[in-house]
Design a protein around this motif. Structure first.
Motif, mmCIF file in Angstrom:
data_model
loop_
_atom_site.group_PDB
_atom_site.id
_atom_site.type_symbol
_atom_site.label_atom_id
_atom_site.label_comp_id
_atom_site.label_asym_id
_atom_site.label_seq_id
_atom_site.Cartn_x
_atom_site.Cartn_y
_atom_site.Cartn_z
ATOM 1 N N ILE A 295 -41.272 7.730 -22.310
ATOM 2 C CA ILE A 295 -40.639 8.145 -21.048
ATOM 3 C C ILE A 295 -39.562 9.196 -21.328
ATOM 4 N N TYR A 296 -38.768 8.994 -22.394
ATOM 5 C CA TYR A 296 -37.763 9.994 -22.760
ATOM 6 C C TYR A 296 -38.435 11.337 -23.075
ATOM 7 N N ALA A 297 -39.530 11.282 -23.846
ATOM 8 C CA ALA A 297 -40.224 12.510 -24.229
ATOM 9 C C ALA A 297 -40.796 13.226 -23.013
ATOM 10 N N LEU A 298 -41.210 12.451 -22.001
ATOM 11 C CA LEU A 298 -41.812 13.030 -20.801
ATOM 12 C C LEU A 298 -40.763 13.676 -19.896
ATOM 13 N N PHE A 299 -39.584 13.059 -19.794
ATOM 14 C CA PHE A 299 -38.589 13.509 -18.819
ATOM 15 C C PHE A 299 -37.376 14.213 -19.433
ATOM 16 N N TYR A 300 -37.122 14.031 -20.733
ATOM 17 C CA TYR A 300 -35.923 14.593 -21.353
ATOM 18 C C TYR A 300 -36.284 15.716 -22.327
ATOM 19 N N PRO A 301 -36.008 16.983 -21.981
ATOM 20 C CA PRO A 301 -36.263 18.091 -22.919
ATOM 21 C C PRO A 301 -35.465 17.933 -24.214
ATOM 22 N N TRP A 302 -34.254 17.365 -24.119
ATOM 23 C CA TRP A 302 -33.437 17.223 -25.323
ATOM 24 C C TRP A 302 -34.097 16.320 -26.364
ATOM 25 N N PHE A 303 -34.861 15.335 -25.912
ATOM 26 C CA PHE A 303 -35.522 14.442 -26.861
ATOM 27 C C PHE A 303 -36.647 15.178 -27.587
ATOM 28 N N ARG A 304 -37.370 16.017 -26.868
ATOM 29 C CA ARG A 304 -38.445 16.793 -27.510
ATOM 30 C C ARG A 304 -37.860 17.768 -28.527
ATOM 31 N N LYS A 305 -36.728 18.398 -28.179
ATOM 32 C CA LYS A 305 -36.079 19.309 -29.118
ATOM 33 C C LYS A 305 -35.575 18.552 -30.354
ATOM 34 N N ALA A 306 -34.998 17.374 -30.126
ATOM 35 C CA ALA A 306 -34.482 16.562 -31.233
ATOM 36 C C ALA A 306 -35.614 16.152 -32.172
ATOM 37 N N ILE A 307 -36.781 15.767 -31.617
ATOM 38 C CA ILE A 307 -37.919 15.385 -32.445
ATOM 39 C C ILE A 307 -38.357 16.558 -33.328
ATOM 40 N N LYS A 308 -38.393 17.748 -32.734
ATOM 41 C CA LYS A 308 -38.793 18.934 -33.500
ATOM 42 C C LYS A 308 -37.843 19.173 -34.671
ATOM 43 N N LEU A 309 -36.538 19.029 -34.426
ATOM 44 C CA LEU A 309 -35.552 19.237 -35.491
ATOM 45 C C LEU A 309 -35.653 18.156 -36.565
ATOM 46 N N ILE A 310 -35.967 16.939 -36.141
ATOM 47 C CA ILE A 310 -36.088 15.829 -37.098
ATOM 48 C C ILE A 310 -37.337 15.986 -37.952
ATOM 49 N N VAL A 311 -38.479 16.265 -37.309
ATOM 50 C CA VAL A 311 -39.757 16.362 -38.020
ATOM 51 C C VAL A 311 -39.757 17.537 -38.995
ATOM 52 N N THR A 312 -39.103 18.639 -38.620
ATOM 53 C CA THR A 312 -39.048 19.819 -39.497
ATOM 54 C C THR A 312 -37.897 19.735 -40.499
ATOM 55 N N LEU A 313 -37.213 18.583 -40.510
ATOM 56 C CA LEU A 313 -36.124 18.314 -41.474
ATOM 57 C C LEU A 313 -34.932 19.257 -41.333
ATOM 58 N N GLN A 314 -34.799 19.876 -40.157
ATOM 59 C CA GLN A 314 -33.646 20.749 -39.940
ATOM 60 C C GLN A 314 -32.354 19.957 -39.800
ATOM 61 N N ILE A 315 -32.458 18.640 -39.578
ATOM 62 C CA ILE A 315 -31.248 17.826 -39.435
ATOM 63 C C ILE A 315 -30.520 17.645 -40.764
ATOM 64 N N VAL A 316 -31.187 17.959 -41.881
ATOM 65 C CA VAL A 316 -30.514 17.825 -43.182
ATOM 66 C C VAL A 316 -29.674 19.055 -43.500
ATOM 67 N N GLN A 317 -29.815 20.112 -42.700
ATOM 68 C CA GLN A 317 -29.045 21.327 -42.930
ATOM 69 C C GLN A 317 -27.600 21.145 -42.497
ATOM 70 N N SER A 318 -26.720 21.885 -43.127
ATOM 71 C CA SER A 318 -25.296 21.815 -42.798
ATOM 72 C C SER A 318 -25.049 22.277 -41.357
ATOM 73 N N GLY A 319 -24.260 21.507 -40.629
ATOM 74 C CA GLY A 319 -23.916 21.877 -39.257
ATOM 75 C C GLY A 319 -24.964 21.510 -38.222
ATOM 76 N N SER A 320 -26.012 20.796 -38.631
ATOM 77 C CA SER A 320 -27.079 20.464 -37.680
ATOM 78 C C SER A 320 -26.601 19.490 -36.604
ATOM 79 N N ARG A 321 -25.526 18.735 -36.891
ATOM 80 C CA ARG A 321 -25.001 17.804 -35.899
ATOM 81 C C ARG A 321 -24.485 18.526 -34.653
ATOM 82 N N GLU A 322 -24.095 19.806 -34.842
ATOM 83 C CA GLU A 322 -23.537 20.578 -33.722
ATOM 84 C C GLU A 322 -24.592 21.395 -33.005
ATOM 85 N N ALA A 323 -25.869 21.200 -33.313
ATOM 86 C CA ALA A 323 -26.940 21.982 -32.716
ATOM 87 C C ALA A 323 -26.952 21.828 -31.192
#
Length: 326
Positions: A295-323
């Motif tokens: 339901i979050y993925a269907l209605f929340y664009p932020w969740f889809r963006k967060a999944i993309k950043l997580i799956v592509t491992l961009q969350i391990v980069q410095s400053g990713s918390r402020e994305a």
């Protein structure tokens, strides 16, 4: 207990007290285990994505999302703990012992109560945001929401202990043989549970969302009447109202889906049904734990963006918390 000749026993060394193994239908059993195990893994993965998203990105640190985080944790525990134990209980002999059987039912009761508590908090959050938006930022602060969530988990742990107290004190009391996992709720505990875990929370949720619906309709009319206004202040106000109403609608879908899965499960439990239908509605209720992230993925664009950043491992980069994902 009388054992038929040639029957396979759960504990062959306990000839007179061992349960018989369930009737084997190899293909059906394997298919059931594969399907339920796949659902369990799906629940774990999807809710882990929600947990990482809300925990990692600072923009998502809002009171509403913190409640969603708590719900995701309880859903994660359904896939990680409850479903594997329930698969064992339903498809084979219970080899984990009487104490673990009691712990399993305690955890089941605990997580169900935490989930309904989180749904009540979500309903209250949306009620305040839509019906009293001026005081919402001061009343629903991060500190207060975290305190409410902690109290919800503590209450659930204490209350669940009272509900299954008799079985926790005397593990295996209601088992007819070794290799069985049975827990019986007393009449008084069942009535108490009916009121505090089913009737009262569902009534509160229903009243809050009916009120939200009525207010939303009146606000929608007000927005249409001011649609030609050119004031920036009015424009910002209308945008804020639309955002809150959209969030209320999205979380309303989540709550309706939860109640659709919750009510049949609870009705069967209260009826004392121990047949295959009880097992089916229990798994339907557990399946709800993987519907929430969808339901979050269907209605929340932020969740889809967060999944993309997580799956592509961009969350391990410095400053990713402020994305910027909103």
């Amino acid at each position: 207990m009388e054992i038929q000749d040639g029957a396979e026993l759960c504990f062959p060394q306990l000839l007179n007290t061992s349960c018989r193994k369930p009737t084997s239908h190899q293909f059906e059993d394997v298919l059931l285990i594969v399907v339920l195990s796949s659902i369990s893994v799906l629940i774990i993965v999807l809710n882990l994505l929600v947990i990482i998203s809300v925990s990692h990105f600072r923009q998502l640190h809002t009171p509403t999302n913190i409640i969603l985080l708590s719900l995701a944790v309880s859903d994660f525990l359904v896939g990680f703990l409850l479903m594997p134990l329930e698969i064992i209980r339903q498809t084979t002999c219970w080899f984990l012992g009487d104490i673990m059987c009691s712990v399993h039912f305690y955890l089941s009761c605990n997580i169900v109560i935490v989930s309904i508590g989180n749904i009540v908090l979500i309903s209250t959050d949306r009620y305040m945001a839509v019906c009293d938006p001026l005081h919402y930022p001061t009343k629903f602060t991060m500190t207060r929401v975290k305190l409410c969530i902690c109290l919800c988990w503590l209450y659930s742990g204490f209350y669940s202990g009272l509900i299954v107290l008799d079985d926790l004190r005397y593990p295996g009391k209601y088992n007819s043989c070794y290799g069985e996992c049975v827990v019986v709720i007393t009449f008084i505990a069942g009535i108490t549970d009916l009121v505090f875990t089913f009737l009262l929370p569902v009534s509160v949720i229903t009243i809050l969302y009916i009120t939200i619906f009525v207010v939303a309709v009146s606000q929608a009319r007000a927005m249409r009447s001011h649609i030609t206004a050119v004031s920036l202040q009015v424009s910002v106000s209308l945008t804020t109202k639309k955002s809150e109403l959209k969030a209320a609608r999205t979380l309303g879908v989540l709550i309706i889906v939860y109640l659709i899965c919750f009510c049949p499960f609870y009705c069967v439990v209260l009826a004392g049904d121990n047949t295959s239908s009880a097992s089916f509605v229990a798994f339907v209720f557990h399946f709800n734990s993987c519907l929430n992230p969808l339901i979050y993925a269907l209605f929340y664009p932020w969740f889809r963006k967060a999944i993309k950043l997580i799956v592509t491992l961009q969350i391990v980069q410095s400053g990713s918390r402020e994305a910027n994902i909103l």
